[in-house]
Design a protein around this motif. Sequence first.
Motif, PDB file in Angstrom:
ATOM      1  N   MET A 197     -40.664  20.072 -43.894  1.00 48.24           N
ATOM      2  CA  MET A 197     -39.440  19.872 -43.669  1.00 48.24           C
ATOM      3  C   MET A 197     -39.228  18.415 -42.924  1.00 48.24           C
ATOM      4  SD  MET A 197     -37.161  22.613 -41.155  1.00 48.24           S
ATOM      5  CE  MET A 197     -37.451  23.745 -42.368  1.00 48.24           C
ATOM      6  N   ASP A 198     -38.084  17.939 -43.299  1.00 47.89           N
ATOM      7  CA  ASP A 198     -37.837  16.630 -42.516  1.00 47.89           C
ATOM      8  C   ASP A 198     -36.346  16.600 -42.553  1.00 47.89           C
ATOM      9  OD1 ASP A 198     -40.319  14.759 -42.788  1.00 47.89           O
ATOM     10  OD2 ASP A 198     -40.063  15.943 -44.963  1.00 47.89           O
ATOM     11  N   PHE A 199     -35.926  16.004 -41.171  1.00 51.94           N
ATOM     12  CA  PHE A 199     -34.704  15.640 -40.735  1.00 51.94           C
ATOM     13  C   PHE A 199     -34.117  14.247 -41.004  1.00 51.94           C
ATOM     14  CE2 PHE A 199     -35.684  19.597 -38.779  1.00 51.94           C
ATOM     15  CZ  PHE A 199     -34.443  20.361 -38.133  1.00 51.94           C
ATOM     16  N   PHE A 229     -31.769  28.800 -35.886  1.00 54.72           N
ATOM     17  CA  PHE A 229     -32.885  28.632 -37.018  1.00 54.72           C
ATOM     18  C   PHE A 229     -34.238  28.167 -36.252  1.00 54.72           C
ATOM     19  CE2 PHE A 229     -29.200  27.374 -39.628  1.00 54.72           C
ATOM     20  CZ  PHE A 229     -28.708  28.683 -39.853  1.00 54.72           C
ATOM     21  N   GLU A 230     -35.221  29.000 -36.255  1.00 56.52           N
ATOM     22  CA  GLU A 230     -36.446  28.598 -35.846  1.00 56.52           C
ATOM     23  C   GLU A 230     -37.063  27.650 -36.712  1.00 56.52           C
ATOM     24  OE1 GLU A 230     -37.707  29.141 -32.564  1.00 56.52           O
ATOM     25  OE2 GLU A 230     -36.137  30.434 -31.973  1.00 56.52           O
ATOM     26  N   VAL A 231     -37.327  26.364 -36.468  1.00 57.01           N
ATOM     27  CA  VAL A 231     -37.898  25.434 -37.535  1.00 57.01           C
ATOM     28  C   VAL A 231     -39.168  25.803 -37.665  1.00 57.01           C
ATOM     29  CG1 VAL A 231     -38.112  23.126 -37.806  1.00 57.01           C
ATOM     30  CG2 VAL A 231     -35.980  23.944 -36.828  1.00 57.01           C
ATOM     31  N   ILE A 232     -40.066  26.026 -36.759  1.00 56.95           N
ATOM     32  CA  ILE A 232     -41.565  26.190 -36.879  1.00 56.95           C
ATOM     33  C   ILE A 232     -41.858  27.329 -37.702  1.00 56.95           C
ATOM     34  CG2 ILE A 232     -43.476  26.836 -35.627  1.00 56.95           C
ATOM     35  CD1 ILE A 232     -42.544  25.242 -33.053  1.00 56.95           C
ATOM     36  N   ALA A 233     -41.037  28.424 -37.822  1.00 58.47           N
ATOM     37  CA  ALA A 233     -41.049  29.559 -38.713  1.00 58.47           C
ATOM     38  C   ALA A 233     -40.116  29.908 -39.262  1.00 58.47           C
ATOM     39  CB  ALA A 233     -41.704  30.709 -38.130  1.00 58.47           C
ATOM     40  N   ASP A 256     -35.765  32.393 -45.007  1.00 55.58           N
ATOM     41  CA  ASP A 256     -34.527  32.242 -45.484  1.00 55.58           C
ATOM     42  C   ASP A 256     -33.406  32.043 -44.465  1.00 55.58           C
ATOM     43  OD1 ASP A 256     -35.540  32.751 -47.971  1.00 55.58           O
ATOM     44  OD2 ASP A 256     -35.296  34.800 -48.061  1.00 55.58           O
ATOM     45  N   ILE A 257     -32.370  31.392 -44.746  1.00 53.19           N
ATOM     46  CA  ILE A 257     -31.224  31.055 -43.764  1.00 53.19           C
ATOM     47  C   ILE A 257     -29.969  31.184 -44.744  1.00 53.19           C
ATOM     48  CG2 ILE A 257     -32.866  29.979 -42.103  1.00 53.19           C
ATOM     49  CD1 ILE A 257     -31.348  27.335 -43.149  1.00 53.19           C
ATOM     50  N   ALA A 258     -28.879  31.353 -43.778  1.00 52.03           N
ATOM     51  CA  ALA A 258     -27.663  31.316 -44.503  1.00 52.03           C
ATOM     52  C   ALA A 258     -26.620  30.869 -43.310  1.00 52.03           C
ATOM     53  CB  ALA A 258     -27.074  32.923 -44.917  1.00 52.03           C
ATOM     54  N   LEU A 259     -26.028  29.796 -43.750  1.00 51.40           N
ATOM     55  CA  LEU A 259     -25.183  29.007 -42.962  1.00 51.40           C
ATOM     56  C   LEU A 259     -23.865  29.824 -42.607  1.00 51.40           C
ATOM     57  CD1 LEU A 259     -25.282  25.393 -43.916  1.00 51.40           C
ATOM     58  CD2 LEU A 259     -26.257  26.569 -41.991  1.00 51.40           C
ATOM     59  N   PRO A 260     -23.228  29.976 -41.509  1.00 46.03           N
ATOM     60  CA  PRO A 260     -21.849  30.606 -41.213  1.00 46.03           C
ATOM     61  C   PRO A 260     -20.976  29.827 -42.096  1.00 46.03           C
ATOM     62  CG  PRO A 260     -22.405  29.504 -39.309  1.00 46.03           C
ATOM     63  CD  PRO A 260     -23.906  29.178 -40.045  1.00 46.03           C
ATOM     64  N   GLU A 282     -35.551  21.663 -47.206  1.00 47.55           N
ATOM     65  CA  GLU A 282     -36.115  23.118 -47.306  1.00 47.55           C
ATOM     66  C   GLU A 282     -34.937  23.938 -46.687  1.00 47.55           C
ATOM     67  OE1 GLU A 282     -40.237  23.660 -46.256  1.00 47.55           O
ATOM     68  OE2 GLU A 282     -40.357  21.659 -46.224  1.00 47.55           O
ATOM     69  N   THR A 283     -33.861  23.458 -46.307  1.00 45.18           N
ATOM     70  CA  THR A 283     -32.544  24.544 -45.871  1.00 45.18           C
ATOM     71  C   THR A 283     -31.654  24.189 -46.597  1.00 45.18           C
ATOM     72  OG1 THR A 283     -31.716  23.013 -44.072  1.00 45.18           O
ATOM     73  CG2 THR A 283     -33.879  24.125 -43.823  1.00 45.18           C
ATOM     74  N   PRO A 284     -30.249  24.635 -46.557  1.00 47.56           N
ATOM     75  CA  PRO A 284     -29.242  24.518 -47.026  1.00 47.56           C
ATOM     76  C   PRO A 284     -28.286  23.398 -46.395  1.00 47.56           C
ATOM     77  CG  PRO A 284     -29.369  27.037 -46.753  1.00 47.56           C
ATOM     78  CD  PRO A 284     -30.268  26.118 -46.106  1.00 47.56           C
ATOM     79  N   ILE A 285     -29.014  22.995 -45.117  1.00 46.05           N
ATOM     80  CA  ILE A 285     -28.095  21.947 -44.428  1.00 46.05           C
ATOM     81  C   ILE A 285     -28.071  20.503 -45.217  1.00 46.05           C
ATOM     82  CG2 ILE A 285     -28.005  20.740 -42.117  1.00 46.05           C
ATOM     83  CD1 ILE A 285     -29.271  23.265 -41.037  1.00 46.05           C
TER      84      ILE A 285
END
Length: 226
Positions: free
Chosen positions: A1-3, A33-37, A40-44, A98-101
Amino acid sequence: MDFYLIAPSGRFIHFPINPERITAQTGSKIQTFEVIALGDIALPRGIVPTRFSWEGFFPGEARKNLPFIKSWRPPKEIIGDISAIRASGEKVRLLVTETPINHDCYIETFEHTWGGGYGDAQYRIELVQARDLKVYTEAEWANRGAQQASAIVLAAATRPAPPPPRTYTVKPGDTLWAIAKRTLGDGSRWREIYQANTAVIGKDPNLIRPGQVLRIPGATSGSVMA
């Protein structure tokens, strides 16, 4: 994962260390969202622009060769780029792999302090999602509503009718696999034919009889005769 923060002006910031967590807030709804672990995430969702915030640090030169450091740059350079983007009001793309962001944002707040014996800089950043604002006059808004209504009516009127189902008349020696191969081009799709004709075939898909007329689902108009 990268920012990443990516600006149209060419400034490209790859954060060398991921924060422990990132918070996404829309209105009164907050998700952390806990980045370390991260799973699946869903944005509001909502009409209020999403705000993203997190805290972390930029490692000093004494840490630049550590294995968990990515794309190290002097903290002064990174801080200078972020501060310049914020001061100019430039729109920037926030991307977290690795996220929807993956959003266009403005940097709303950026705070940093220096401390420790490694030349590190601690920071806190908050971004707000960029959304285009269109201001309508009363006449334009009324006209826009009429255009949308007309488009809906036109779409309903011009929607094509579904094609009539194709049929196949069973002949001696036929199997559903062979019929699917002949009519759909893929014998493994025989279950689709069986499910569409359960009332005709019965409980056993192996017991088809010559003369039965089967409907072929998902086919174009016309028919295939035995």
